[in-house]
Structures are given as C-alpha cells and as structure tokens.
Design an enzyme around this catalytic site. Sequence first.
Site, short mmCIF file in Angstrom:
data_model
loop_
_atom_site.label_atom_id
_atom_site.label_comp_id
_atom_site.label_asym_id
_atom_site.label_seq_id
_atom_site.Cartn_x
_atom_site.Cartn_y
_atom_site.Cartn_z
N GLU A 17 -0.02 2.03 -6.01
CA GLU A 17 -0.71 3.07 -6.76
C GLU A 17 -1.85 2.47 -7.58
O GLU A 17 -1.80 1.29 -7.94
CB GLU A 17 0.28 3.76 -7.70
CG GLU A 17 1.52 4.34 -7.02
CD GLU A 17 1.26 5.66 -6.29
OE1 GLU A 17 0.09 6.00 -6.02
OE2 GLU A 17 2.24 6.35 -5.99
N ASN A 33 -4.95 9.70 -4.16
CA ASN A 33 -5.38 8.88 -5.29
C ASN A 33 -5.85 7.50 -4.85
O ASN A 33 -6.11 6.64 -5.67
CB ASN A 33 -4.24 8.76 -6.33
CG ASN A 33 -3.03 8.02 -5.78
OD1 ASN A 33 -3.03 7.55 -4.65
ND2 ASN A 33 -1.99 7.91 -6.59
N ASP A 35 6.68 0.95 3.88
CA ASP A 35 7.45 1.25 2.67
C ASP A 35 8.72 2.03 2.97
O ASP A 35 8.93 2.54 4.07
CB ASP A 35 6.60 2.02 1.63
CG ASP A 35 5.59 2.97 2.28
OD1 ASP A 35 5.89 3.49 3.38
OD2 ASP A 35 4.51 3.17 1.71
C1 F6R Z 1 3.26 6.01 3.94
C2 F6R Z 1 2.32 5.39 3.02
C3 F6R Z 1 1.34 6.21 2.23
C4 F6R Z 1 0.70 7.33 3.04
C5 F6R Z 1 -0.22 8.16 2.16
C6 F6R Z 1 -0.85 9.31 2.91
O1 F6R Z 1 4.04 5.03 4.58
O2 F6R Z 1 2.35 4.22 2.87
O3 F6R Z 1 0.34 5.37 1.74
O4 F6R Z 1 -0.01 6.78 4.11
O5 F6R Z 1 0.50 8.67 1.07
O6 F6R Z 1 0.13 10.23 3.24
P1 F6R Z 1 -0.21 11.51 4.14
O7 F6R Z 1 -0.52 10.99 5.50
O8 F6R Z 1 1.06 12.31 4.12
O9 F6R Z 1 -1.36 12.18 3.49
#
Ligand code: F6R
Length: 233
Positions: A132, A125, A56
């Site tokens: 999401e 979440n 992303d």
């Molecule tokens: C990032 C992504 C998100 C993260 C997720 C966990 O490229 O796609 O899905 O993997 O938000 O983020 P952290 O590792 O910061 O807890």
Amino acid sequence: MADAVAWFLAECLAEDPSLVLGLPTGRTPIPMYRALVKLHRQGRADLSRATTFNLDEFVGLPARHPGSYHAFMRKYLFKHVNLDPSRTHLPHGDAPSPVAEARRYDAEIAAAGGLDIAILGIGANGHIGFNEPDRSLPAGTNVVTLKAASRAGNAAAFGGEVSRVPTRAISMGVGTILSARHVLLIATGAGKASIIAQALQGPVTTRVPASLLQLHPRAAVVLDRAAAARLTE
Ligand code: F6R
C-alpha cells in the site's frame, strides 16, 4: 487485454516451458485466466513445467477457505490447466507465524531462481501486490495491514461484508517484484485510468507503489482503452 496477455504467456511458455511466473488475483486477471485456460484446452498453452508464485494471501485464512486467494486460483486457473500442484505457490495465510511465512516464501522464490515474469494488477490507490502507498515500502515478502479500500475491494468473496475481510495479508515485497526479469502490469476499466496515468507518467514515489515500475528495465503495461484514457501522448 485478456487475449493479448494469454497469447503472450503461451508464446513465452513455448519458448521456455519452465518459466517462473508471478501471478495476481482480483477482478482484472479473471478474463486473462479464462483466455489462458481456453488456449490450454486448444493445446496452445502448456503449463506442465511452469512454476507459479502468487503475489499475496490473506493472513488467517486456510487454503480451503472460499475467500482465500488459494481458492481463487483453484477456481480460475489451477483446476483447469496442467500446472503441477507441487509447483504452484501462495503464501500460507494460516501459518503460525506470518512473519516467518513471509521469509519462507521469499526463500522459496529465491530457490526457484526468482521470477521470470511478474504479472501485476494495480489497486485504485496504486498498490501492487498488497504493498500500500506509504513513506517507505518493504523490499521482501512481508505482512501488511490492508487499507480500508483494499478490504472493500475484496468484500465480494466474503458475502459482501467488509468486516469479514481479513485485516492483514502476506504480500510479495516491491523488491521481490522489481527483481523479476520481466514485469507485466495489467489494468482495465475507467476506474483505473487516473492511477494508471499517475503510475506511468507521474513521479516515481512510494506514495504510488506502481510508479516504481518505471525503474524496471523490462516492464510492459497492457491496458484496455478505458484504463488508458488519461495517458497523455
Ligand atoms: C491481487 C493483488 C492486487 C490486485 C489489485 C487490483 O493479488 O495483488 O494488487 O492486483 O488490487 O485488483 P482488481 O484487479 O480486483 O482491480
């Protein structure tokens, strides 16, 4: 977790140097990238023929913006290893049409033959990529509106100010992720224990996007003890 995944990747690359990898950003993969860089410096991980597609990027941010995921990847991986820059890919956040950019990104993934290994983090979440929780989830790469919690989780790269975190992102879709030949979900810390239990042992539901990985025939999960704490035997 970091060493296990880095070693696993180095071994996969030794077997097939031209792997196509899906890569995450966020706090969780930072130690994994550090471990991979270390293996590379020791001559144990060769990325010269690998291709990467990040999950992303924020809408509106040019690659040079310090809060962009382009900048994150340069900082933690790209500038330290021998990846060919022409084979590292992220969605362009500043593309004139984010929707067209999302379509272009899927075409680029398809042209590379799809993902061999998609490495994923998980949001508190249950989001994967920036997909999401919702009543339905998009299959292909798409433009998503970020939940407040997801923006808050990224505030550090924007001077700690949530209001400066973009409101939208271009994210690989769940279908693109599930089409990867292998999926590797990584999570660390007590803050992920509850969602990991829901995603792995709860019902498969678009309300917990990571639960869809239960349907993948070759998905692996690498956790530290804290993140695994609420799994039942
Ligand atoms: C990032 C992504 C998100 C993260 C997720 C966990 O490229 O796609 O899905 O993997 O938000 O983020 P952290 O590792 O910061 O807890």
